[in-house]
Write a protein that holds these residues in place. Structure first.
Motif, mmCIF file in Angstrom:
data_model
loop_
_atom_site.group_PDB
_atom_site.id
_atom_site.type_symbol
_atom_site.label_atom_id
_atom_site.label_comp_id
_atom_site.label_asym_id
_atom_site.label_seq_id
_atom_site.Cartn_x
_atom_site.Cartn_y
_atom_site.Cartn_z
ATOM 1 N N SER A 60 60.432 -3.519 106.096
ATOM 2 C CA SER A 60 61.366 -2.698 106.556
ATOM 3 C C SER A 60 61.626 -1.790 105.113
ATOM 4 N N PHE A 61 62.207 -0.629 105.334
ATOM 5 C CA PHE A 61 62.497 0.349 104.359
ATOM 6 C C PHE A 61 63.888 -0.505 103.532
ATOM 7 N N ASP A 62 63.388 -0.494 102.261
ATOM 8 C CA ASP A 62 64.343 -1.598 101.501
ATOM 9 C C ASP A 62 64.801 -0.549 100.276
ATOM 10 N N ILE A 63 66.218 -0.212 100.068
ATOM 11 C CA ILE A 63 66.849 0.397 99.177
ATOM 12 C C ILE A 63 66.300 -0.346 97.596
ATOM 13 N N SER A 64 66.417 -1.472 97.599
ATOM 14 C CA SER A 64 66.222 -2.143 96.358
ATOM 15 C C SER A 64 64.603 -2.029 95.631
ATOM 16 N N ASP A 65 63.778 -2.094 96.742
ATOM 17 C CA ASP A 65 62.342 -1.577 96.438
ATOM 18 C C ASP A 65 62.373 -0.318 95.973
ATOM 19 N N VAL A 66 62.847 0.743 96.462
ATOM 20 C CA VAL A 66 63.041 1.995 95.959
ATOM 21 C C VAL A 66 63.558 1.807 94.533
ATOM 22 N N ALA A 67 64.599 1.446 94.244
ATOM 23 C CA ALA A 67 65.353 1.225 92.949
ATOM 24 C C ALA A 67 64.105 0.794 92.010
ATOM 25 N N ASN A 68 63.414 -0.317 92.430
ATOM 26 C CA ASN A 68 62.592 -0.893 91.452
ATOM 27 C C ASN A 68 61.510 0.192 91.035
ATOM 28 N N VAL A 69 60.921 0.724 92.016
ATOM 29 C CA VAL A 69 59.861 1.523 91.768
ATOM 30 C C VAL A 69 60.507 2.686 90.800
#
Lengths: 276, 274
Positions: free
Chosen positions: A20-29
């Protein structure tokens, strides 16, 4: 009626929706990119390398705008992708047919598979001189290298995926009246699909590696590899970096977005590892 | 009651549905294959004769290596006998030979939903979509899995998988349901539930069932007729007709007597094997 109870107590599991689209993934990137650009900027400002050799991130960004503006980058990407898709399709068609023949004829399969495994480890770039002399500096020369780099992987994948189908599926299907083409179409192919997809993903990445190498060496005035080699000729580091980033991004998009998604969907359906 | 050896079974009609005539089957073993007899040839079935009447529930029991699987493969048509004949009284025109197997592992297709699994055989027979779906829905309901018709195989428990396998076999309207240790992998309670369910299905559909197992209790609880195979004579060694109402208590004195006799046969084989 006890059996009825067992059924009502259990509920079908909700189908897994994949990653699923995860906001913490985006922040990590974002954090990772920021750190990367920060270090780059720092090295630039310290002046370890002269400006001409190591441009600043801003200069590189400006180069992207320029290359997109004059159409060089979009056309280059388009040309490379077209070659990649055509080469990959040819590999699938050719490798698939030979792979099927290998399954069908035991002796041929045995001989061909050891031959193909040998060619699998053969560096794709080593096909280039052969392609230039045989075909010349043309799209077909590049396609030849791309096909040679990936066709053996498709072949081996088709062969081993079909041979490793659990025999129980084939036995059950035959017992239910399946035979010939319908056995192949409705049982063999779907049963082999999980491993076929993994093999196709590998073949795609072989084709992609080979394509850039071939474009750099077989000059045809178009394609990402060609732009890259022009960058070297003119000492144009920003251009080199822009093309490298493009190659990275395209590879990433195809592998992560297309193949991985496909693989995850199949695996979820089969109940193989929901744990990505 | 019970305890009459190899006499007439309790089938409703006397119409034969399956007959094995003097069936022989052997295998060649290479180099150091196990169980090697003269010339690396191992005879597994040595002239089996068997008649099964319509609607009968026959259980086949025997120790491992007695040729159960070989017999099953020959009856199902997955393997051919070296000599002898298998005759099946076929009514339907399906592409199968009239014997549909329910495997121990279920052998359901993981890429299909429950509904599509049950429709599979009909699809192979070229039955059109609406008819297929109607038949499948009916049998999925019969095994109590209507709510799960759109589930995939991994979402089902072991017992549910075997129910789907039963529905899939019934959908093809076979002459004979051939069950290969279908509940061996289930826990005891689930197996009991499945026994009840299978007996109910046998009663409502009137299908002929051949049930292969190594579990003596299971064999005597379910069968109208219990056939004991022996690895020593490579043939049917004994046969028991059990005319008792079901569900049966395996501790009933009549059944205990039969169980002892079957065990004695097994022990005898074992002694000779040593």
């Amino acid at each position: 009626m006890q059996s009825e109870q067992e059924v009502t107590e259990l509920q079908p599991r909700t189908k897994s929706k994949g990653p699923s689209f995860d906001i913490s993934d985006v922040a990590n990137v974002a954090l990772f990119l920021a750190a990367f650009l920060g270090i780059w900027q720092l090295v630039y400002m310290i002046g370890v390398y002269p400006d001409a050799i190591l441009p600043s991130p801003a200069e590189a960004a400006g180069k992207i705008a320029a290359l997109v503006g004059n159409g060089v980058l979009p056309i280059g990407i388009g040309t490379s992708l077209l070659r990649l898709v055509i080469g990959f399709m040819l590999s699938i068609a050719l490798g698939g047919i030979v792979g099927l023949a290998m399954v069908k004829f035991r002796g041929f399969g045995k001989t061909m598979s050891s031959f193909a495994v040998g060619l699998l480890t053969f560096p794709s770039i080593a096909w280039v001189p052969f392609a230039i002399l045989l075909i010349g500096f043309s799209d077909f020369g590049i396609l030849f290298v791309v096909v040679m780099a990936s066709v053996f992987s498709v072949m081996i994948t088709t062969y081993s995926s079909l041979r490793n189908i659990p025999p129980i599926y084939v036995r059950a299907a035959k017992n239910m009246g399946a035979s010939g083409f319908s056995l192949f179409r409705h049982v063999m192919i779907p049963a082999a699909t999980p491993s076929l997809i993994i093999g196709m993903r590998q073949a795609w990445s072989f084709a992609w590696h080979a394509l850039i190498g071939a474009e750099m060496l077989i000059t045809t005035l178009a394609g990402l590899g060609y732009i890259l080699s022009v960058g070297r000729e003119f000492n144009d580091m920003p251009q080199i970096m822009v093309v490298m980033v493009s190659i990275f991004a395209i590879g990433m998009v195809f592998d992560r977005v297309i193949f991985l998604k496909l693989e995850e969907r199949v695996r979820a359906k089969w109940g193989l590892g929901q744990n990505r | 009651m019970a305890l009459i050896e190899s006499t007439e079974p309790s089938g409703q009609k006397n119409e034969l549905v399956l007959e094995l005539r003097n069936v022989h089957k052997g295998f060649e073993y290479g180099g150091n294959g196990k169980a090697t007899v003269d010339n690396n040839h191992q005879q597994v079935l040595n002239g089996i004769n068997l008649k099964i009447k319509k609607g009968e529930f026959v259980t086949v029991v025997g120790p491992s290596g007695c040729g159960k699987s070989t017999l099953l493969n020959i009856i199902s048509g997955l393997d051919q006998p070296d000599a002898g004949a298998v005759m099946i009284n076929r009514k339907s025109k399906s592409k199968t030979n009239g014997v549909v197997v329910i495997f121990q592992e279920g052998a359901l297709f993981p890429w299909l939903t429950v509904q599509d699994n049950v429709e599979f055989g009909l699809k192979m027979d070229g039955v059109d979509h609406s008819k297929r779906s109607q038949v499948a829905t009916h049998f999925i309901e019969m095994v109590g899995l209507t709510k799960f018709s759109q589930s995939y195989v991994y979402q089902l428990s072991g017992g549910m998988k075997q129910r789907v396998a039963i529905a899939r076999a019934l959908a093809m309207d076979p002459e004979v349901l051939l069950m290969d240790e279908p509940f061996a992998a289930l826990d005891v309670q689930t197996r009991e539930l499945m026994h009840d369910e299978l007996l109910g299905i046998h009663k409502t559909t009137g299908k002929t069932v051949i049930f292969v197992t190594h579990n003596i209790n299971e064999a005597i609880q379910l069968g109208d007729r219990v056939i004991v195979l022996s690895p020593r004579v490579r043939n049917i060694k004994r046969e028991f007709a059990i005319d008792m109402p079901r569900p049966r208590n395996p501790d009933a004195p009549e059944l205990v007597t039969i169980k002892r006799q079957i065990l004695k046969e097994f022990e005898e084989d074992f002694r000779h094997a040593k």
